[in-house]
Design an enzyme around this catalytic site. Sequence first.
Site, PDB file in Angstrom:
ATOM      1  N   ARG A 103     -28.568  37.789  16.446  1.00 50.62           N
ATOM      2  CA  ARG A 103     -27.311  37.520  15.727  1.00 50.62           C
ATOM      3  C   ARG A 103     -26.822  38.859  15.198  1.00 50.62           C
ATOM      4  O   ARG A 103     -27.515  39.527  14.434  1.00 50.62           O
ATOM      5  CB  ARG A 103     -27.543  36.546  14.580  1.00 50.62           C
ATOM      6  CG  ARG A 103     -26.399  36.523  13.579  1.00 50.62           C
ATOM      7  CD  ARG A 103     -26.488  35.394  12.601  1.00 50.62           C
ATOM      8  NE  ARG A 103     -26.185  34.125  13.248  1.00 50.62           N
ATOM      9  CZ  ARG A 103     -25.905  33.004  12.588  1.00 50.62           C
ATOM     10  NH1 ARG A 103     -25.895  32.970  11.290  1.00 50.62           N
ATOM     11  NH2 ARG A 103     -25.633  31.896  13.252  1.00 50.62           N
ATOM     12  N   HIS A 130     -20.080  32.079  19.659  1.00 48.79           N
ATOM     13  CA  HIS A 130     -21.249  31.391  19.105  1.00 48.79           C
ATOM     14  C   HIS A 130     -21.679  30.302  20.100  1.00 48.79           C
ATOM     15  O   HIS A 130     -21.536  29.110  19.836  1.00 48.79           O
ATOM     16  CB  HIS A 130     -20.869  30.795  17.740  1.00 48.79           C
ATOM     17  CG  HIS A 130     -22.046  30.432  16.879  1.00 48.79           C
ATOM     18  ND1 HIS A 130     -23.360  30.600  17.284  1.00 48.79           N
ATOM     19  CD2 HIS A 130     -22.107  29.891  15.620  1.00 48.79           C
ATOM     20  CE1 HIS A 130     -24.158  30.189  16.312  1.00 48.79           C
ATOM     21  NE2 HIS A 130     -23.426  29.763  15.305  1.00 48.79           N
ATOM     22  N   GLN A 133     -24.109  27.293  19.081  1.00 46.77           N
ATOM     23  CA  GLN A 133     -23.465  26.276  18.255  1.00 46.77           C
ATOM     24  C   GLN A 133     -22.642  25.325  19.121  1.00 46.77           C
ATOM     25  O   GLN A 133     -22.690  24.107  18.946  1.00 46.77           O
ATOM     26  CB  GLN A 133     -22.557  26.948  17.216  1.00 46.77           C
ATOM     27  CG  GLN A 133     -21.795  25.962  16.344  1.00 46.77           C
ATOM     28  CD  GLN A 133     -22.699  25.192  15.396  1.00 46.77           C
ATOM     29  OE1 GLN A 133     -23.470  25.766  14.666  1.00 46.77           O
ATOM     30  NE2 GLN A 133     -22.601  23.861  15.411  1.00 46.77           N
ATOM     31  N   ASP A 220     -13.703  25.738  10.763  1.00 50.49           N
ATOM     32  CA  ASP A 220     -14.717  26.722  10.383  1.00 50.49           C
ATOM     33  C   ASP A 220     -14.158  27.490   9.184  1.00 50.49           C
ATOM     34  O   ASP A 220     -12.955  27.378   8.867  1.00 50.49           O
ATOM     35  CB  ASP A 220     -15.001  27.661  11.571  1.00 50.49           C
ATOM     36  CG  ASP A 220     -16.163  28.622  11.328  1.00 50.49           C
ATOM     37  OD1 ASP A 220     -16.918  28.421  10.357  1.00 50.49           O
ATOM     38  OD2 ASP A 220     -16.296  29.588  12.109  1.00 50.49           O
ATOM     39  N   CYS A 260     -19.370  23.648  11.959  1.00 53.36           N
ATOM     40  CA  CYS A 260     -20.622  24.352  12.284  1.00 53.36           C
ATOM     41  C   CYS A 260     -21.467  24.624  11.047  1.00 53.36           C
ATOM     42  O   CYS A 260     -22.674  24.780  11.155  1.00 53.36           O
ATOM     43  CB  CYS A 260     -20.317  25.647  13.028  1.00 53.36           C
ATOM     44  SG  CYS A 260     -19.318  26.817  12.085  1.00 53.36           S
ATOM     45  N   ARG A 288     -28.502  21.463  16.889  1.00 51.16           N
ATOM     46  CA  ARG A 288     -28.794  22.882  17.164  1.00 51.16           C
ATOM     47  C   ARG A 288     -30.221  23.012  17.682  1.00 51.16           C
ATOM     48  O   ARG A 288     -30.489  23.762  18.623  1.00 51.16           O
ATOM     49  CB  ARG A 288     -28.644  23.728  15.884  1.00 51.16           C
ATOM     50  CG  ARG A 288     -27.237  23.866  15.347  1.00 51.16           C
ATOM     51  CD  ARG A 288     -26.350  24.690  16.253  1.00 51.16           C
ATOM     52  NE  ARG A 288     -26.870  26.020  16.500  1.00 51.16           N
ATOM     53  CZ  ARG A 288     -26.723  27.070  15.681  1.00 51.16           C
ATOM     54  NH1 ARG A 288     -26.030  26.952  14.571  1.00 51.16           N
ATOM     55  NH2 ARG A 288     -27.219  28.258  16.010  1.00 51.16           N
TER      56      ARG A 288
END
Length: 303
Positions: A103, A130, A133, A220, A260, A288
């Site tokens: 990440r 991402h 996700q 988000d 998310c 996830r």
Amino acid sequence: MAKHLLKLMDLSKGDITDILNLADQLKYEKKHGIEHHYLKGQTLGMIFQKSSTRTRVSFEVGMYDLGGSALFLSSRDLQIGRGEPVEDTARVLSGYLDGIMIRTFEQAEVEALAEYGSIPIINGLTDYCHPCQVLADLMTFREIKGNFEGKKMCYIGDGNNMANSLIVGGIKMGMKVAVACPSAYQPDAEIMKWASENGDFLCTENILEAAKDADVIYTDVWASMGQEEEKAEREKVFTGYQINDDVMAVAAPDAMVQHCLPAHREEEITAKVFEEHADEIFAEAENRLHAQKAVLVKLMGNK
Ligand code: CP
Ligand code: NVA
């Protein structure tokens, strides 16, 4: 399937379907206590240059479930945080590990790890995308709605990493995709061009137009990790880019809501809508684990 998971654009519809099918199987096996040590003795390194709750814990538990182990590698402690080139880090870690999840900020850093290392690299979030996700998001949508074809996905908010991956994932699976973003905060231009050429895609500043008849509405945060200094400015620009009762009123009657996480209540989503759809949002968070285990098995399971 590609050797790495760097971005969803690298996966075909068939690859995504295979991952989702395996994720469903792994979820079933976990829920029924069926051992699934498909990565026995393997080790995943997890490099974090940004914070994480879900990604860190789900990858670590996922490796444990699969009979392997995971190492949490904070960039604060690694030499990479003091300037050791990613090209060297990739070659060193390839000698110890069976895979790396990273990440970080720059997509180019993830691509460089893949280029210079000799083990599978998984993108656990960059400023650009991402993918892990959105695999969990697609898994959750299919669990609840059954299939993708012709269904409508709506995203409201910043044209950020989540927007970019949702557009690619939705279009690849045959969904209509509509995003509502302020004009200066639209998703990646190349992704939008690709989406327009390969599916039914709309980008607008009108949240109700984007949400109309949608089967799932995503949002988000207004300020992503690394944008903390822009927070005050973004609060002004994004006011109104929110999932609330007005948005839900124009969506399909049984529309899902997804986030998310982490969520900022009364910014991108009202507390009321969040709690009304909490079961779907926390199922998304749980998935996830299952979706990433499927990715790990696909990329590392052929030894
Ligand atoms: N959604 C997500 O990636 O959460 P974390 O930042 O907690 O990993
Ligand atoms: N767009 C957010 C997603 C967090 C999971 C960020 O990058 O901070």
